[in-house]
Enzyme design. Structure first.
Site, PDB file in Angstrom:
ATOM      1  N   GLU A 129       6.122 -10.526   8.548  1.00  0.00           N
ATOM      2  CA  GLU A 129       4.046 -10.599   8.737  1.00  0.00           C
ATOM      3  C   GLU A 129       3.337 -12.102   9.467  1.00  0.00           C
ATOM      4  O   GLU A 129       3.609 -12.368   8.912  1.00  0.00           O
ATOM      5  CB  GLU A 129       4.383 -10.306   7.300  1.00  0.00           C
ATOM      6  CG  GLU A 129       4.418  -9.539   6.601  1.00  0.00           C
ATOM      7  CD  GLU A 129       4.441  -8.642   5.182  1.00  0.00           C
ATOM      8  OE1 GLU A 129       3.200  -8.094   5.097  1.00  0.00           O
ATOM      9  OE2 GLU A 129       3.415  -9.939   4.145  1.00  0.00           O
ATOM     10  N   GLY A 148      -0.551  -4.233   2.780  1.00  0.00           N
ATOM     11  CA  GLY A 148      -1.683  -4.131   1.150  1.00  0.00           C
ATOM     12  C   GLY A 148      -2.539  -3.872   1.242  1.00  0.00           C
ATOM     13  O   GLY A 148      -2.901  -2.659   0.522  1.00  0.00           O
ATOM     14  N   GLY A 149      -3.909  -4.292   1.492  1.00  0.00           N
ATOM     15  CA  GLY A 149      -5.070  -3.448   1.641  1.00  0.00           C
ATOM     16  C   GLY A 149      -5.073  -1.973   1.917  1.00  0.00           C
ATOM     17  O   GLY A 149      -5.801  -1.778   0.435  1.00  0.00           O
ATOM     18  N   ASN A 173       2.310  -3.618  -1.537  1.00  0.00           N
ATOM     19  CA  ASN A 173       2.084  -5.062  -1.979  1.00  0.00           C
ATOM     20  C   ASN A 173       0.647  -4.850  -3.078  1.00  0.00           C
ATOM     21  O   ASN A 173      -0.283  -5.173  -1.652  1.00  0.00           O
ATOM     22  CB  ASN A 173       2.352  -6.680  -0.821  1.00  0.00           C
ATOM     23  CG  ASN A 173       2.054  -7.477  -2.156  1.00  0.00           C
ATOM     24  OD1 ASN A 173       1.541  -7.759  -2.179  1.00  0.00           O
ATOM     25  ND2 ASN A 173       2.130  -7.955  -0.365  1.00  0.00           N
ATOM     26  N   TRP A 174       0.680  -4.541  -3.580  1.00  0.00           N
ATOM     27  CA  TRP A 174      -0.785  -4.485  -4.928  1.00  0.00           C
ATOM     28  C   TRP A 174      -1.216  -6.239  -4.921  1.00  0.00           C
ATOM     29  O   TRP A 174      -2.685  -5.670  -4.887  1.00  0.00           O
ATOM     30  CB  TRP A 174      -0.522  -3.867  -5.879  1.00  0.00           C
ATOM     31  CG  TRP A 174      -0.922  -2.382  -5.504  1.00  0.00           C
ATOM     32  CD1 TRP A 174      -1.023  -1.591  -4.262  1.00  0.00           C
ATOM     33  CD2 TRP A 174      -0.827  -1.087  -6.179  1.00  0.00           C
ATOM     34  NE1 TRP A 174      -0.244  -0.321  -4.424  1.00  0.00           N
ATOM     35  CE2 TRP A 174      -1.167  -0.339  -6.227  1.00  0.00           C
ATOM     36  CE3 TRP A 174      -0.995  -1.481  -8.131  1.00  0.00           C
ATOM     37  CZ2 TRP A 174      -1.300   1.317  -6.603  1.00  0.00           C
ATOM     38  CZ3 TRP A 174      -0.667   0.004  -8.306  1.00  0.00           C
ATOM     39  CH2 TRP A 174      -1.250   0.731  -8.062  1.00  0.00           C
ATOM     40  N   LYS A 175      -0.699  -6.469  -4.251  1.00  0.00           N
ATOM     41  CA  LYS A 175      -1.007  -8.568  -4.417  1.00  0.00           C
ATOM     42  C   LYS A 175      -1.858  -8.786  -6.315  1.00  0.00           C
ATOM     43  O   LYS A 175      -1.077  -7.180  -6.939  1.00  0.00           O
ATOM     44  CB  LYS A 175      -2.068  -9.106  -2.947  1.00  0.00           C
ATOM     45  CG  LYS A 175      -1.180  -8.633  -2.141  1.00  0.00           C
ATOM     46  CD  LYS A 175      -2.218  -9.514  -0.844  1.00  0.00           C
ATOM     47  CE  LYS A 175      -1.412  -8.618   0.434  1.00  0.00           C
ATOM     48  NZ  LYS A 175      -1.707  -9.105   1.788  1.00  0.00           N
ATOM     49  N   HIS A 196       6.229 -14.302   0.625  1.00  0.00           N
ATOM     50  CA  HIS A 196       4.823 -13.619   1.513  1.00  0.00           C
ATOM     51  C   HIS A 196       4.504 -14.683   1.801  1.00  0.00           C
ATOM     52  O   HIS A 196       4.711 -16.175   1.648  1.00  0.00           O
ATOM     53  CB  HIS A 196       4.744 -13.020  -0.090  1.00  0.00           C
ATOM     54  CG  HIS A 196       3.614 -12.576   1.258  1.00  0.00           C
ATOM     55  ND1 HIS A 196       2.212 -12.842   0.691  1.00  0.00           N
ATOM     56  CD2 HIS A 196       3.258 -10.904   1.480  1.00  0.00           C
ATOM     57  CE1 HIS A 196       1.531 -12.396   2.152  1.00  0.00           C
ATOM     58  NE2 HIS A 196       2.202 -10.999   1.921  1.00  0.00           N
ATOM     59  N   GLU A 223       1.455 -15.948   1.671  1.00  0.00           N
ATOM     60  CA  GLU A 223       0.332 -16.004   0.881  1.00  0.00           C
ATOM     61  C   GLU A 223       1.051 -16.966  -0.159  1.00  0.00           C
ATOM     62  O   GLU A 223       0.616 -18.027  -0.636  1.00  0.00           O
ATOM     63  CB  GLU A 223      -0.079 -14.573  -0.167  1.00  0.00           C
ATOM     64  CG  GLU A 223      -1.658 -14.359   0.801  1.00  0.00           C
ATOM     65  CD  GLU A 223      -1.752 -12.600   0.581  1.00  0.00           C
ATOM     66  OE1 GLU A 223      -1.085 -12.570  -0.683  1.00  0.00           O
ATOM     67  OE2 GLU A 223      -2.262 -12.561   1.039  1.00  0.00           O
ATOM     68  N   SER A 282      -2.334  -5.841   8.635  1.00  0.00           N
ATOM     69  CA  SER A 282      -3.461  -5.214   8.504  1.00  0.00           C
ATOM     70  C   SER A 282      -3.169  -4.018   8.850  1.00  0.00           C
ATOM     71  O   SER A 282      -3.739  -2.972  10.151  1.00  0.00           O
ATOM     72  CB  SER A 282      -4.153  -5.250   9.833  1.00  0.00           C
ATOM     73  OG  SER A 282      -5.072  -6.707   8.900  1.00  0.00           O
ATOM     74  N   GLY A 294      -4.337  -9.442   6.897  1.00  0.00           N
ATOM     75  CA  GLY A 294      -5.543  -9.751   5.286  1.00  0.00           C
ATOM     76  C   GLY A 294      -6.607  -8.865   6.985  1.00  0.00           C
ATOM     77  O   GLY A 294      -7.769  -9.902   6.328  1.00  0.00           O
TER      78      GLY A 294
HETATM   79  P1  PGA Z   1      -2.817  -6.712   4.804  1.00  0.00           P
HETATM   80  O1  PGA Z   1      -1.138  -7.611   3.201  1.00  0.00           O
HETATM   81  O2  PGA Z   1      -1.814  -4.964   4.692  1.00  0.00           O
HETATM   82  O3  PGA Z   1      -3.561  -6.420   3.241  1.00  0.00           O
HETATM   83  O4  PGA Z   1      -2.917  -6.844   5.849  1.00  0.00           O
HETATM   84  C1  PGA Z   1       0.006  -6.800   4.209  1.00  0.00           C
HETATM   85  C2  PGA Z   1       1.135  -7.858   3.349  1.00  0.00           C
HETATM   86  O5  PGA Z   1       0.158  -9.302   3.166  1.00  0.00           O
HETATM   87  O6  PGA Z   1       2.540  -7.685   2.774  1.00  0.00           O
END
Ligand code: PGA
Length: 245
Positions: free
Chosen positions: A162, A224-225, A8-10, A93, A95, A203, A168
């Site tokens: 999650e 994500g990251g 997930n590149w956000k 998600h 966010e 994470s 993050g």
């Molecule tokens: P993260 O994000 O790996 O950067 O914690 C995961 C996500 O939000 O899907």
């Protein structure tokens, strides 16, 4: 069921960077028992479509609007995602739940609209730290999964657990927490007559991927990251292949 490692590149990624990323993945990146998917921002869906499909990597979007078309400035419809080559769409998600204010009702509407055009939703669920500390994790998950009540259990679906406090932040859930929580999610899904993959997210990185992916009830990762760099993403894919073998 193959394990899924989804990136997930956000709100990250420009065209040059994305092309460089795909080139760095090499010829045949997906190992035998692992499915790979990438969820870039909307602007990169079309440009990445062919390059990813040539490497056997599925394409997904990070969000969608629930109306099929019309005067909804700035929105993207489920059919537009199919048209851009998407198989997956991330829904709910944290966010979007917490920054944009999406409710379970809105997420359910998006779920139904995504199914209507053949997309496979990756429905994200997870509790806040305060809720975990108050012993309310299962209540929160039950409520978030309740949007599946009464839906057709034959439609394609993936769940991603999650924990909000792990996204993050560099704080992953312990393997005991992951195992316990995934067991509860599977139990709840059984009650809802759903038999689908449950990913862990929050994470995930090359150092912790193997131990998280080896937890019972974990059928992949939403990353994500660590999915922004080809080498760290591939290390997580390799960790999934190792535990799947
Ligand atoms: P993260 O994000 O790996 O950067 O914690 C995961 C996500 O939000 O899907």
């Amino acid at each position: 069921m193959r394990r899924l490692v989804a990136g997930n590149w956000k709100m990250n990624g420009l065209l040059d960077e994305a092309m460089q990323f795909v080139a760095e993945l090499g010829e045949n990146p997906a190992p035998e028992h692992v499915e790979m998917a990438l969820m870039p921002p909307f602007t990169l869906l079309h440009p990445l479509r062919e390059a990813l499909s040539a490497k056997g990597i599925a394409l997904g979007a990070q969000n969608v609007y629930f109306e099929p078309k019309g005067a909804f400035t700035g929105s993207i419809s489920p059919l537009m995602l199919r048209d851009a080559g998407c198989h997956y769409v991330i829904l709910g998600h944290s966010e979007r739940r917490h920054i944009i204010g999406e409710t379970d009702d809105v997420i359910r509407t998006k779920l139904l609209a995504s199914w209507a055009v053949g997309l496979e939703p990756i429905l994200c669920v997870g509790e806040h730290l305060k809720e975990r500390e108050a012993g309310k994790t299962n209540d929160v998950l039950k409520r978030q999964l309740a949007i599946l009540e009464g839906t057709d259990s034959g439609l394609p679906l993936t769940i991603a657990y999650e924990p909000v406090w792990a996204i993050g932040t560099g704080h992953t859930a312990t393997t005991a927490q992951v195992t316990e929580t995934h067991a509860y999610i599977h139990e709840e899904l059984n009650r809802l007559h759903r038999h689908c993959r449950v990913l862990y997210g929050g994470s995930v990185n090359p150092a912790n991927a193997e131990s998280l992916l080896a937890c019972p009830g974990v059928e992949g990762a939403l990353v994500g990251g660590a999915s922004l760099k080809a080498d760290s993403f591939m290390e997580i894919v390799q960790a999934a292949a190792k535990v799947a073998a």
